[in-house]
Design a protein around this motif. Sequence first.
Motif, PDB file in Angstrom:
ATOM      1  N   TYR A 176       0.847  -1.196   0.000  1.00  0.00           N
ATOM      2  CA  TYR A 176       0.000   0.000   0.000  1.00  0.00           C
ATOM      3  C   TYR A 176       0.879   1.242   0.000  1.00  0.00           C
ATOM      4  O   TYR A 176       1.933   1.289   0.646  1.00  0.00           O
ATOM      5  CB  TYR A 176      -0.929   0.000   1.214  1.00  0.00           C
ATOM      6  N   ASP A 177       0.443   2.260  -0.729  1.00  0.00           N
ATOM      7  CA  ASP A 177       1.194   3.509  -0.798  1.00  0.00           C
ATOM      8  C   ASP A 177       1.171   4.243   0.537  1.00  0.00           C
ATOM      9  O   ASP A 177       2.167   4.847   0.936  1.00  0.00           O
ATOM     10  CB  ASP A 177       0.613   4.434  -1.878  1.00  0.00           C
ATOM     11  N   ILE A 178       0.021   4.209   1.196  1.00  0.00           N
ATOM     12  CA  ILE A 178      -0.170   4.943   2.447  1.00  0.00           C
ATOM     13  C   ILE A 178      -0.823   4.029   3.471  1.00  0.00           C
ATOM     14  O   ILE A 178      -1.773   3.306   3.160  1.00  0.00           O
ATOM     15  CB  ILE A 178      -1.057   6.189   2.237  1.00  0.00           C
ATOM     16  N   VAL A 179      -0.304   4.050   4.690  1.00  0.00           N
ATOM     17  CA  VAL A 179      -0.923   3.344   5.809  1.00  0.00           C
ATOM     18  C   VAL A 179      -1.315   4.391   6.846  1.00  0.00           C
ATOM     19  O   VAL A 179      -0.457   5.114   7.363  1.00  0.00           O
ATOM     20  CB  VAL A 179       0.024   2.308   6.446  1.00  0.00           C
ATOM     21  N   ILE A 180      -2.615   4.491   7.114  1.00  0.00           N
ATOM     22  CA  ILE A 180      -3.107   5.424   8.123  1.00  0.00           C
ATOM     23  C   ILE A 180      -3.381   4.648   9.407  1.00  0.00           C
ATOM     24  O   ILE A 180      -4.129   3.671   9.404  1.00  0.00           O
ATOM     25  CB  ILE A 180      -4.397   6.130   7.663  1.00  0.00           C
ATOM     26  N   VAL A 181      -2.769   5.082  10.499  1.00  0.00           N
ATOM     27  CA  VAL A 181      -3.014   4.478  11.809  1.00  0.00           C
ATOM     28  C   VAL A 181      -3.820   5.481  12.624  1.00  0.00           C
ATOM     29  O   VAL A 181      -3.306   6.549  12.985  1.00  0.00           O
ATOM     30  CB  VAL A 181      -1.704   4.130  12.528  1.00  0.00           C
ATOM     31  N   GLU A 182      -5.065   5.150  12.891  1.00  0.00           N
ATOM     32  CA  GLU A 182      -5.930   6.041  13.669  1.00  0.00           C
ATOM     33  C   GLU A 182      -6.077   5.494  15.083  1.00  0.00           C
ATOM     34  O   GLU A 182      -6.447   4.335  15.273  1.00  0.00           O
ATOM     35  CB  GLU A 182      -7.315   6.153  13.029  1.00  0.00           C
ATOM     36  N   THR A 183      -5.754   6.306  16.075  1.00  0.00           N
ATOM     37  CA  THR A 183      -5.889   5.871  17.461  1.00  0.00           C
ATOM     38  C   THR A 183      -7.020   6.622  18.137  1.00  0.00           C
ATOM     39  O   THR A 183      -7.265   7.796  17.862  1.00  0.00           O
ATOM     40  CB  THR A 183      -4.590   6.088  18.264  1.00  0.00           C
ATOM     41  N   VAL A 184      -7.705   5.932  19.030  1.00  0.00           N
ATOM     42  CA  VAL A 184      -8.797   6.526  19.798  1.00  0.00           C
ATOM     43  C   VAL A 184      -8.257   6.872  21.170  1.00  0.00           C
ATOM     44  O   VAL A 184      -7.853   5.994  21.919  1.00  0.00           O
ATOM     45  CB  VAL A 184      -9.980   5.556  19.926  1.00  0.00           C
ATOM     46  N   GLY A 185      -8.219   8.150  21.497  1.00  0.00           N
ATOM     47  CA  GLY A 185      -7.686   8.569  22.783  1.00  0.00           C
ATOM     48  C   GLY A 185      -6.207   8.889  22.687  1.00  0.00           C
ATOM     49  O   GLY A 185      -5.577   8.785  21.639  1.00  0.00           O
ATOM     50  N   VAL A 186      -5.643   9.286  23.831  1.00  0.00           N
ATOM     51  CA  VAL A 186      -4.250   9.742  23.864  1.00  0.00           C
ATOM     52  C   VAL A 186      -3.507   9.112  25.044  1.00  0.00           C
ATOM     53  O   VAL A 186      -2.697   9.758  25.696  1.00  0.00           O
ATOM     54  CB  VAL A 186      -4.176  11.287  23.947  1.00  0.00           C
ATOM     55  N   GLY A 187      -3.790   7.840  25.336  1.00  0.00           N
ATOM     56  CA  GLY A 187      -3.111   7.157  26.424  1.00  0.00           C
ATOM     57  C   GLY A 187      -1.753   6.637  26.016  1.00  0.00           C
ATOM     58  O   GLY A 187      -1.294   6.824  24.886  1.00  0.00           O
ATOM     59  N   GLN A 188      -1.089   5.938  26.954  1.00  0.00           N
ATOM     60  CA  GLN A 188       0.265   5.446  26.693  1.00  0.00           C
ATOM     61  C   GLN A 188       0.296   4.446  25.552  1.00  0.00           C
ATOM     62  O   GLN A 188       1.237   4.425  24.758  1.00  0.00           O
ATOM     63  CB  GLN A 188       0.843   4.805  27.965  1.00  0.00           C
ATOM     64  N   VAL A 189      -0.732   3.585  25.459  1.00  0.00           N
ATOM     65  CA  VAL A 189      -0.774   2.603  24.372  1.00  0.00           C
ATOM     66  C   VAL A 189      -0.812   3.307  23.024  1.00  0.00           C
ATOM     67  O   VAL A 189      -0.092   2.940  22.087  1.00  0.00           O
ATOM     68  CB  VAL A 189      -1.995   1.668  24.516  1.00  0.00           C
ATOM     69  N   GLU A 190      -1.646   4.357  22.930  1.00  0.00           N
ATOM     70  CA  GLU A 190      -1.731   5.092  21.669  1.00  0.00           C
ATOM     71  C   GLU A 190      -0.400   5.753  21.320  1.00  0.00           C
ATOM     72  O   GLU A 190       0.032   5.760  20.159  1.00  0.00           O
ATOM     73  CB  GLU A 190      -2.836   6.156  21.751  1.00  0.00           C
ATOM     74  N   LEU A 191       0.262   6.317  22.340  1.00  0.00           N
ATOM     75  CA  LEU A 191       1.568   6.936  22.096  1.00  0.00           C
ATOM     76  C   LEU A 191       2.582   5.901  21.616  1.00  0.00           C
ATOM     77  O   LEU A 191       3.394   6.176  20.731  1.00  0.00           O
ATOM     78  CB  LEU A 191       2.069   7.619  23.372  1.00  0.00           C
TER      79      LEU A 191
END
Length: 284
Positions: A134-149
């Motif tokens: 794939y040309d682009i991979v978008i990673v969307e996270t819900v929230g801003v916790g340590q796991v998301e970081l």
Amino acid sequence: MSGTTVGLTSEREIARLISKVERGEVTDVAGELAFGTSAGAHVIGITGSPGSGKSTLVDVLARQMRADGRTVAILAIDPSSHLTGGAVLGDRVRMSSHSQDPGIFIRSMGTRGSTTGLARAARDAVKVLDAAGYDIVIVETVGVGQVELDVLTVADTVAVVLVPGLGDTMQMNKAGIMEIGDLFVVNMADRPETSRFVRDLKQALAVGARHSHTDMPPVCCTVALTGDGVADLWATLREFDERDQASGRRLARCQEQQSRELTRRIENQVMAMLHQTMDTSARL
């Protein structure tokens, strides 16, 4: 894969391997990959507070990318249902307008009751999608916790989505997300308080840039529901990608990620050996 699509068989292989990654059945993703090594996808992390319109923004942004001839994989890190263990925002329900487009692959990943291993599984899933071409991979996270970081460390470019009037800048400062944002997106920018919010945001970013001796990250304004500003956001993301490739930053970041991954693997192996030794000693 620019200008091409992923065949149905390949999509099934991709989905199957990501499922194995989620279940912890794959320890060496590189060894499992049957469709090549890293193809150099531009990995874009999109994060922000719940309710900031990230899913709608990703939906419209992916459509803009497809119109530009790019193939897109979307990995949505969603909260999990306590009943089923699956992602609440199912990948076939959200962004259903893309369901007939073979150039877009959408997958949700949930915590399944525990955040342990989710960041690793998400990082490995990105490797799978990159290797799939794939040309682009978008990673969307819900929230801003340590796991998301932790998940966002895999991204080449991180976009932080904010909304006027929700106190987002204060919350993001507390979470540390302001430090990893390469650019900031003020969504729902048709609200009356937008001008003041953007001014305050730029002032905060300017102070941070002076302290860290870096350039101030750009601020884009969008209205995801109408598509306003999304073309400018896509243009800004392209500029980041082109600049990073020309300067060698993309390669350096990739090498840094590989080094961190190697360190994690060694730590995990050492811990596993220690646990095994302790179990053996306890039985003697």
